[in-house]
Enzyme design. Sequence first.
Site, short mmCIF file in Angstrom:
data_model
loop_
_atom_site.label_atom_id
_atom_site.label_comp_id
_atom_site.label_asym_id
_atom_site.label_seq_id
_atom_site.Cartn_x
_atom_site.Cartn_y
_atom_site.Cartn_z
N VAL A 297 0.84 -1.20 0.00
CA VAL A 297 0.00 0.00 0.00
C VAL A 297 0.87 1.25 0.00
O VAL A 297 1.82 1.35 0.78
CB VAL A 297 -0.94 0.01 1.21
CG1 VAL A 297 -1.77 1.29 1.22
CG2 VAL A 297 -1.87 -1.19 1.18
N ASP B 12 -12.47 -13.04 7.47
CA ASP B 12 -11.22 -12.75 8.18
C ASP B 12 -11.39 -11.52 9.07
O ASP B 12 -10.56 -10.61 9.05
CB ASP B 12 -10.08 -12.56 7.19
CG ASP B 12 -8.71 -12.65 7.87
OD1 ASP B 12 -8.63 -13.31 8.94
OD2 ASP B 12 -7.74 -12.08 7.35
#
Length: 798
Positions: A30, A141
């Site tokens: 990122v 998740d």
Amino acid sequence: MTSIDLGRVAGALTGYELGAELGRGGFGAVLAGRHRLIDRDVAVKVLLEPAGAHGGDDSDLRDRFLSEARVLAGLDHPHVVRIYDYVEQDGLCLLVMEQLTGGSLKTRGPGLRDPRAACAVGLAAAAALAAAHDRGVLHRDVKPDNLMFAGDGMPKVTDFGIAKILETTAATTTGLVGTPRYMAPEQITGSRLGPGTDLYSLGVVLYELLAGRTPFPAGLTVPALLHHHMSVPPLPLNEAPPPLAAVLLTALAKEPAWRPPTAHDFALSLASAATSVFGPGWLAASGVPVRLADDVLAAAGHTQGTTPRPAEIARQLGGDGSAGRPPYADTAPYAGTAPYAGAAPYAGTAGLAPTRVEDYADEAVGPSTGHRGPNGPSGPHGHRQSTGPGDRSRRAKIITASATAAAVLAVALGLGIWLTAGGSDPEGPAYAGSEAVEVSGLYRADGIGIGPDGSLYLADSGSSGQWQGQVLRLSPDGTLTHLAGVGPPATTPSPTAESTDAPTSSPSSSPSPTPSPTPVLGEGGPATRADLIAPVAVAVGPDDDVYVADSDDGRIRRVADGKITTAAGAGPGEGFSGTSGKAVGAKLSDPRALAVSDEGDLYIASGYRVRKVTSDGIIRVIAGTSDSGTTGDNGPAAEATLTSPSGLALADDGTLYVADSSAHTVRRISTDGKITLVAGTPGEYGYSGDGGAATSAKLYNPHGLAVGPEGELYIADTYNDVIRVVTTDGKINTFAGTDDANANTADGAIATETEFSYPSGLAIDASGAVYVSEPDRGTVRRIGPDKFVTTVLRKAAD
């Protein structure tokens, strides 16, 4: 590490300026970014190595990355991270999304010290999941890393990298997908998934947030953790008010059908429970901005869609994890008390401090395009502040593993778990220089003590529904003896069971305890046939008599010449509660710490008090009152208040040290009966102060204490996973343990570079070596005078 070609990324995103890398993990990295024309900060998620670098189909990762983009694009919800653009060019796959600068629940959780804030975050997450489920998408998740905060403090659910579109037929997994620490049972077994799968994971997250620990015992291996998810009930949530605990435990039901049918239903239940506990207006007072459905807001006693309070949000999301006075401490139902006072021994410790199972247990497995850092970390994580040993009142009954366990074990082993051997320290008793004694008949390593001859004594509180508690002795020559208590089941009685001097084990074997066919209290009889109920502390007198704090039985037992008698306590709920009288008639509430003077006087930590039993059998209160608190410093100890005295240590001059775990302090009682603060900040927990005055430091649920040969005081700073030492000039430092994610877990390293798990009991031998018990691991470790760590005793692998 795969590098990012910033020039290629910039060429694909001509309208953006690119900044620093914010994080990475899995197959994604990122970058910070900013849209030039509209001046909007963004996060750019870059797919790494999409062209078969990991041996799979070249298009597989790209398809999953595109799937995440489509999922997020379809989830236009205030509590789901927003997507702005998706670009494919020159082999690059780029996802441009909202930049979240407020950190994740994993990093900011300790700042959410008000349970109202935890409930508000839970409502926001449930709302996001409801929106995803309505579109047929499971997250799969949910964990603290994937619950993040925008700059204004608004919670956001991120990282749908392993999301799955719900199918009309059974939606099953294709392998172990998710993070073991937060996995629902059906994820582990490969059964049908549904909305309840995400609710289970969210339930684990909120449980940790409110309790400061996981729902299962600490120190579990991944296979054991998965077994607990499938087959073992979660530990009681004693830290939370019953209405909130009931909602969370419902979400943790083993069968999906027993959980709330939808995330929206869960939000309604959680909002109603919080309102019943905190009263109307709690949502606004939480300081967490949320946007919720009208019926959820109504259940929460709130009528507005947002609660923007930047100052309060900044306070709640402070990064130091310190705890001040709870903002609701003066409001019903908690006026004048610490939050959830009375949930001994860890009342009032409601910060998120996840228990480390293993690094793998916090890592998502299966196909994920997550990244670590802002906007949804995933992958291996650093060390955490731990939560503390699950005490006996929270201990779950062990249930026989199902046939699925073998398959789970195979999967877990595939995650890369291994065992390492430790080193040795030649100093001290013979057992200190040999391999650790393996004990098959051991459940927990609770309190420890050292006898005049250097023998190590260990109290094992046992397992509800499995075996009774016991006391073991490890002699200096390495011989292990079953000293007292029925202990684990045995099929063949031993003719030597009545003699505490008859060795039952050697360093390479295990004790052979021999229970009576019908265990009884055993007063005056053989100590090895006595029924001990959760013995948690042990101390040795000058005449070698061994005293045992039998906590759930409300008694202190004495073992001498192989026989057992009661030294103090009338039994559970029985006896007088006044300040003085016959010791055997006293009411002892959960006795959990002992100390014995050279003159044979016995000191007992029980309830909110510390008592002393003299040689004539008379007991009297020397510190504490019938009230819980932290008052009275610099005055008479008998007029001071304590919250949860859980550790005692006597100095040579008669000074008594008291660890008050729920107050996060250690106090000193001088021989003239005056009490003073020695270490910690009353009512505030944290990990700070090394190198400075101990009274300005922060501790986190201190338990065991021991006084060194030079008068220094050792403190088991249990929830911080370290041993602290206070020198005679009042300075504090870390003696053992570390928060380094790469710390040694095996023997042979220096103490400050070695990982400890919830150190609880402490003892010091004549050489100055420090012994540390790790209850849930079932180990006793030794820190030699040279500061190197070895294991002297451990429970054998199942």
